[in-house]
Design a protein around this motif. Sequence first.
Motif, mmCIF file in Angstrom:
data_model
loop_
_atom_site.group_PDB
_atom_site.id
_atom_site.type_symbol
_atom_site.label_atom_id
_atom_site.label_comp_id
_atom_site.label_asym_id
_atom_site.label_seq_id
_atom_site.Cartn_x
_atom_site.Cartn_y
_atom_site.Cartn_z
ATOM 1 N N LEU A 167 28.794 82.106 -50.853
ATOM 2 C CA LEU A 167 30.345 81.970 -50.687
ATOM 3 C C LEU A 167 30.653 80.853 -50.226
ATOM 4 C CD1 LEU A 167 30.765 85.701 -49.205
ATOM 5 C CD2 LEU A 167 31.222 84.894 -51.629
ATOM 6 N N VAL A 168 31.752 80.225 -51.191
ATOM 7 C CA VAL A 168 32.404 79.079 -50.807
ATOM 8 C C VAL A 168 33.926 79.082 -50.576
ATOM 9 C CG1 VAL A 168 32.561 78.254 -53.228
ATOM 10 C CG2 VAL A 168 32.805 76.699 -51.352
ATOM 11 N N PHE A 169 34.601 78.871 -49.621
ATOM 12 C CA PHE A 169 35.851 79.026 -49.318
ATOM 13 C C PHE A 169 36.455 78.139 -48.154
ATOM 14 C CE2 PHE A 169 33.057 81.526 -46.720
ATOM 15 C CZ PHE A 169 33.808 81.634 -45.348
ATOM 16 N N GLU A 170 37.731 78.258 -47.884
ATOM 17 C CA GLU A 170 38.337 77.130 -46.893
ATOM 18 C C GLU A 170 38.614 78.074 -45.655
ATOM 19 O OE1 GLU A 170 39.643 75.201 -44.395
ATOM 20 O OE2 GLU A 170 41.245 76.311 -44.925
ATOM 21 N N PRO A 171 37.619 78.059 -44.571
ATOM 22 C CA PRO A 171 37.676 78.979 -43.643
ATOM 23 C C PRO A 171 39.141 79.139 -43.047
ATOM 24 C CG PRO A 171 35.817 77.455 -43.243
ATOM 25 C CD PRO A 171 36.590 76.893 -44.452
ATOM 26 N N ARG A 172 40.034 78.014 -42.622
ATOM 27 C CA ARG A 172 41.342 78.376 -41.864
ATOM 28 C C ARG A 172 42.203 79.083 -42.887
ATOM 29 N NH1 ARG A 172 42.368 72.355 -40.182
ATOM 30 N NH2 ARG A 172 41.168 71.891 -42.071
ATOM 31 N N ALA A 173 42.116 78.757 -44.241
ATOM 32 C CA ALA A 173 42.941 79.427 -45.319
ATOM 33 C C ALA A 173 42.652 80.924 -45.342
ATOM 34 C CB ALA A 173 42.948 78.821 -46.498
ATOM 35 N N VAL A 174 41.511 81.258 -45.373
ATOM 36 C CA VAL A 174 40.901 82.698 -45.289
ATOM 37 C C VAL A 174 41.183 83.349 -44.066
ATOM 38 C CG1 VAL A 174 38.848 84.239 -45.303
ATOM 39 C CG2 VAL A 174 39.007 82.501 -46.954
ATOM 40 N N ALA A 175 41.223 82.672 -42.850
ATOM 41 C CA ALA A 175 41.506 83.448 -41.603
ATOM 42 C C ALA A 175 42.955 83.783 -41.555
ATOM 43 C CB ALA A 175 41.033 82.488 -40.304
ATOM 44 N N ARG A 176 43.728 83.160 -42.179
ATOM 45 C CA ARG A 176 45.143 83.532 -41.764
ATOM 46 C C ARG A 176 45.834 84.123 -43.247
ATOM 47 N NH1 ARG A 176 45.289 77.559 -42.275
ATOM 48 N NH2 ARG A 176 46.180 76.997 -44.373
ATOM 49 N N ALA A 196 41.420 86.673 -52.875
ATOM 50 C CA ALA A 196 40.744 87.275 -54.021
ATOM 51 C C ALA A 196 39.349 86.472 -53.892
ATOM 52 C CB ALA A 196 41.550 86.576 -55.156
ATOM 53 N N ILE A 197 38.301 87.598 -54.122
ATOM 54 C CA ILE A 197 36.905 87.042 -54.390
ATOM 55 C C ILE A 197 36.526 86.884 -55.692
ATOM 56 C CG2 ILE A 197 34.544 87.388 -53.436
ATOM 57 C CD1 ILE A 197 35.568 89.046 -51.137
ATOM 58 N N PHE A 198 36.409 85.849 -56.184
ATOM 59 C CA PHE A 198 35.770 85.600 -57.507
ATOM 60 C C PHE A 198 34.127 85.590 -57.697
ATOM 61 C CE2 PHE A 198 40.050 83.670 -57.055
ATOM 62 C CZ PHE A 198 40.584 84.233 -58.371
ATOM 63 N N VAL A 199 33.623 86.389 -58.677
ATOM 64 C CA VAL A 199 32.259 86.424 -58.784
ATOM 65 C C VAL A 199 32.050 85.946 -60.211
ATOM 66 C CG1 VAL A 199 30.267 87.649 -58.439
ATOM 67 C CG2 VAL A 199 32.281 88.362 -57.118
ATOM 68 N N THR A 200 31.144 84.812 -60.047
ATOM 69 C CA THR A 200 31.067 84.351 -61.569
ATOM 70 C C THR A 200 29.769 85.119 -62.410
ATOM 71 O OG1 THR A 200 30.471 82.259 -62.534
ATOM 72 C CG2 THR A 200 29.261 82.453 -60.745
ATOM 73 N N GLY A 201 29.342 84.608 -63.519
ATOM 74 C CA GLY A 201 28.309 85.236 -64.170
ATOM 75 C C GLY A 201 27.238 84.585 -64.646
ATOM 76 N N PRO A 209 41.620 82.095 -52.533
ATOM 77 C CA PRO A 209 40.285 82.147 -53.380
ATOM 78 C C PRO A 209 39.272 82.075 -52.404
ATOM 79 C CG PRO A 209 41.258 80.009 -53.736
ATOM 80 C CD PRO A 209 42.332 80.799 -52.657
ATOM 81 N N VAL A 210 38.443 82.915 -52.832
ATOM 82 C CA VAL A 210 36.771 82.546 -52.183
ATOM 83 C C VAL A 210 35.760 82.989 -53.437
ATOM 84 C CG1 VAL A 210 35.145 83.795 -50.812
ATOM 85 C CG2 VAL A 210 37.405 83.827 -50.013
ATOM 86 N N TYR A 211 35.008 82.137 -53.483
ATOM 87 C CA TYR A 211 34.185 82.162 -54.877
ATOM 88 C C TYR A 211 32.654 82.255 -54.379
ATOM 89 C CZ TYR A 211 38.028 79.368 -56.877
ATOM 90 O OH TYR A 211 39.554 79.191 -57.140
ATOM 91 N N TYR A 212 31.964 83.201 -55.028
ATOM 92 C CA TYR A 212 30.472 83.751 -55.007
ATOM 93 C C TYR A 212 29.793 82.900 -56.190
ATOM 94 C CZ TYR A 212 26.304 86.175 -54.205
ATOM 95 O OH TYR A 212 24.898 86.650 -54.041
#
Length: 302
Positions: A37-46, A51-56, A77-80
């Motif tokens: 998972l890749v994301f910006e921690p401070r943005a996710v915390a607040r 939205a968790i996007f899971v690629t193929g 956004p959060v990306y898997y």
Amino acid sequence: MHKRWGRITRPLVATFACLWLSACTQHKGFEMPADPLVFEPRAVARADHIAIFVTGVFASVDIFDGAKDWENHGITPVYYRFPGYDGLPVAPPLNIAEAGRHIARFANQYPDAQISLVGYSTGAAISAMAAPQITSRHPVSAALISPAPEYGGGAATLARGTQDFLWAATRANSVLTRDVWPVYWRSLLFGAAALDDTQYTTRIEDIFARHGPSGPPPSLALIDAHTGDLQRWSLPADHSLAGVRTAMFIGENDRVFTPDQQAANARRLGVTDIRQYPQDGHLLTLSRDGLFDDIFRFLTAP
């Protein structure tokens, strides 16, 4: 003539079998990489809405570039990522059930946020696994784009894909996978007939230039890492998306997982909201203008 065609088709059939639904090894254990998972921690915390996007398979998370403006509308956004892409090593390989658990564990750290899942192909299968495990105080939503069915579509997908790969070899006038793979990839956008339709050709080449394979075909290690678990994967017997607001977004020209396969997939998942795009194939995130607007409206509808 028949002997020559046999010499050509046998290696291509074997190549496609490995490219699409082949597990080169059997994995006895699974070890999650540092964090897919890749994301910006401070943005996710607040965040109020994540939205968790899971690629193929064989896809970078940039297939979700069409949703980038969602951040301007309050969705974080959060990306898997998949093995071998977006900075991850090829090993360990993808495990669909563990990926679903990993996403759910992450989402459950933010019980006050609204959680939406947006999964493409194998990523949609992962999203379907994750969604019932998420315990947000808000209803969970899932948008499943060209979702992979159990066993990756099984023998029907493999047979159809092999046929299409042989057609691409004829069109490429080559039996070399490096020549055939780009032609086959283009056919996944709007269907094979679109490659000779002036209505589509310029658009196909534009999409290919921005998102198409630029290097060699996937290596055996990468093929195994992405598809090895898919061909063995099935939903738990008691799996249910009841309580998860779910819609499927599919292309009517998808020959990887056809509309008939998707109808059966929807019944198995308990999904009644199926949204079809008549001109599009499997690569719906790249081919369909407005797809992410449609998904945004679905996820934010009251």
